[in-house]
Motif scaffolding. Structure first.
Motif, PDB file in Angstrom:
ATOM      1  N   ASN A   1       0.821  -1.217   0.000  1.00 30.83           N
ATOM      2  CA  ASN A   1       0.000   0.000   0.000  1.00 30.83           C
ATOM      3  C   ASN A   1       0.853   1.265   0.000  1.00 30.83           C
ATOM      4  O   ASN A   1       0.526   2.241  -0.675  1.00 30.83           O
ATOM      5  CB  ASN A   1      -0.954   0.012   1.194  1.00 30.83           C
ATOM      6  CG  ASN A   1      -2.127  -0.916   0.993  1.00 30.83           C
ATOM      7  OD1 ASN A   1      -2.477  -1.258  -0.130  1.00 30.83           O
ATOM      8  ND2 ASN A   1      -2.725  -1.347   2.093  1.00 30.83           N
ATOM      9  N   GLU A   2       1.935   1.262   0.762  1.00 29.47           N
ATOM     10  CA  GLU A   2       2.837   2.414   0.780  1.00 29.47           C
ATOM     11  C   GLU A   2       3.489   2.604  -0.582  1.00 29.47           C
ATOM     12  O   GLU A   2       3.634   3.742  -1.047  1.00 29.47           O
ATOM     13  CB  GLU A   2       3.911   2.231   1.852  1.00 29.47           C
ATOM     14  CG  GLU A   2       3.388   2.300   3.263  1.00 29.47           C
ATOM     15  CD  GLU A   2       4.428   1.906   4.296  1.00 29.47           C
ATOM     16  OE1 GLU A   2       4.275   2.332   5.458  1.00 29.47           O
ATOM     17  OE2 GLU A   2       5.391   1.179   3.966  1.00 29.47           O
ATOM     18  N   ARG A   3       3.879   1.508  -1.202  1.00 35.86           N
ATOM     19  CA  ARG A   3       4.503   1.575  -2.526  1.00 35.86           C
ATOM     20  C   ARG A   3       3.527   2.162  -3.547  1.00 35.86           C
ATOM     21  O   ARG A   3       3.883   3.034  -4.335  1.00 35.86           O
ATOM     22  CB  ARG A   3       4.963   0.180  -2.963  1.00 35.86           C
ATOM     23  CG  ARG A   3       5.742   0.163  -4.263  1.00 35.86           C
ATOM     24  CD  ARG A   3       6.150  -1.245  -4.644  1.00 35.86           C
ATOM     25  NE  ARG A   3       5.025  -2.061  -5.019  1.00 35.86           N
ATOM     26  CZ  ARG A   3       4.463  -2.066  -6.241  1.00 35.86           C
ATOM     27  NH1 ARG A   3       4.927  -1.292  -7.173  1.00 35.86           N
ATOM     28  NH2 ARG A   3       3.442  -2.849  -6.497  1.00 35.86           N
ATOM     29  N   LEU A   4       2.277   1.705  -3.519  1.00 36.99           N
ATOM     30  CA  LEU A   4       1.275   2.214  -4.463  1.00 36.99           C
ATOM     31  C   LEU A   4       0.941   3.676  -4.193  1.00 36.99           C
ATOM     32  O   LEU A   4       0.750   4.455  -5.137  1.00 36.99           O
ATOM     33  CB  LEU A   4       0.023   1.351  -4.412  1.00 36.99           C
ATOM     34  CG  LEU A   4       0.177  -0.058  -4.981  1.00 36.99           C
ATOM     35  CD1 LEU A   4      -1.089  -0.870  -4.757  1.00 36.99           C
ATOM     36  CD2 LEU A   4       0.553  -0.012  -6.448  1.00 36.99           C
ATOM     37  N   ASP A   5       0.890   4.077  -2.918  1.00 38.33           N
ATOM     38  CA  ASP A   5       0.647   5.486  -2.584  1.00 38.33           C
ATOM     39  C   ASP A   5       1.777   6.372  -3.107  1.00 38.33           C
ATOM     40  O   ASP A   5       1.526   7.438  -3.677  1.00 38.33           O
ATOM     41  CB  ASP A   5       0.496   5.677  -1.080  1.00 38.33           C
ATOM     42  CG  ASP A   5      -0.824   5.165  -0.547  1.00 38.33           C
ATOM     43  OD1 ASP A   5      -1.765   4.953  -1.351  1.00 38.33           O
ATOM     44  OD2 ASP A   5      -0.912   4.962   0.684  1.00 38.33           O
ATOM     45  N   LEU A   6       3.006   5.948  -2.914  1.00 40.41           N
ATOM     46  CA  LEU A   6       4.149   6.706  -3.409  1.00 40.41           C
ATOM     47  C   LEU A   6       4.122   6.771  -4.933  1.00 40.41           C
ATOM     48  O   LEU A   6       4.381   7.827  -5.522  1.00 40.41           O
ATOM     49  CB  LEU A   6       5.460   6.092  -2.917  1.00 40.41           C
ATOM     50  CG  LEU A   6       6.746   6.766  -3.394  1.00 40.41           C
ATOM     51  CD1 LEU A   6       6.750   8.254  -3.044  1.00 40.41           C
ATOM     52  CD2 LEU A   6       7.948   6.059  -2.808  1.00 40.41           C
TER      53      LEU A   6
ATOM     54  N   CYS B   1       7.522   0.472  -9.805  1.00 38.71           N
ATOM     55  CA  CYS B   1       6.650  -0.453 -10.545  1.00 38.71           C
ATOM     56  C   CYS B   1       7.240  -1.850 -10.594  1.00 38.71           C
ATOM     57  O   CYS B   1       6.513  -2.843 -10.596  1.00 38.71           O
ATOM     58  CB  CYS B   1       6.409   0.058 -11.962  1.00 38.71           C
ATOM     59  SG  CYS B   1       5.316   1.475 -12.017  1.00 38.71           S
ATOM     60  N   ARG B   2       8.523  -1.938 -10.623  1.00 36.55           N
ATOM     61  CA  ARG B   2       9.180  -3.242 -10.732  1.00 36.55           C
ATOM     62  C   ARG B   2       9.531  -3.847  -9.369  1.00 36.55           C
ATOM     63  O   ARG B   2      10.038  -4.956  -9.305  1.00 36.55           O
ATOM     64  CB  ARG B   2      10.410  -3.092 -11.600  1.00 36.55           C
ATOM     65  CG  ARG B   2      10.001  -2.753 -13.027  1.00 36.55           C
ATOM     66  CD  ARG B   2      11.153  -2.750 -13.978  1.00 36.55           C
ATOM     67  NE  ARG B   2      10.650  -2.532 -15.323  1.00 36.55           N
ATOM     68  CZ  ARG B   2      10.768  -1.402 -16.001  1.00 36.55           C
ATOM     69  NH1 ARG B   2      11.400  -0.387 -15.455  1.00 36.55           N
ATOM     70  NH2 ARG B   2      10.283  -1.284 -17.217  1.00 36.55           N
ATOM     71  N   ALA B   3       9.262  -3.123  -8.301  1.00 35.11           N
ATOM     72  CA  ALA B   3       9.620  -3.588  -6.960  1.00 35.11           C
ATOM     73  C   ALA B   3       8.714  -4.690  -6.440  1.00 35.11           C
ATOM     74  O   ALA B   3       9.007  -5.314  -5.438  1.00 35.11           O
ATOM     75  CB  ALA B   3       9.605  -2.415  -5.980  1.00 35.11           C
ATOM     76  N   ALA B   4       7.608  -4.900  -7.101  1.00 33.22           N
ATOM     77  CA  ALA B   4       6.653  -5.908  -6.635  1.00 33.22           C
ATOM     78  C   ALA B   4       7.173  -7.250  -6.819  1.00 33.22           C
ATOM     79  O   ALA B   4       7.692  -8.082  -6.661  1.00 33.22           O
ATOM     80  CB  ALA B   4       5.352  -5.799  -7.406  1.00 33.22           C
TER      81      ALA B   4
END
Length: 69
Positions: free
Chosen positions: A4-9, A66-69
């Motif tokens: 969620n933090e990654r998507l918010d950023l 985007c690629r961190a997932a």
């Protein structure tokens, strides 16, 4: 960093890209209210090409998230 933090950023960086480079680099793109990682990746080629060095760095940050997932 949680998902969620990654998507918010990612959404914040996407909005920043349109705020700072909309007229310069993203004039042919439509800003999406709730962008997905694919939407964010779609604007990175224009940022790299027309956004000067700062736009290129912003594109790199978006791509990395985007690629961190």
């Amino acid at each position: 960093m949680t998902e969620n933090e990654r998507l918010d950023l990612l959404r914040r960086l996407y909005r920043q890209a349109f705020a700072e480079y909309g007229a310069i680099a993203l004039w042919s793109n439509r800003e999406i209210a709730d962008p997905t990682p694919a939407d964010a990746l779609a604007i990175t080629p224009s940022l790299r090409t027309h956004g000067r060095m700062e736009g290129r760095r912003l594109a790199e940050r978006i791509e990395q998230l985007c690629r961190a997932a």
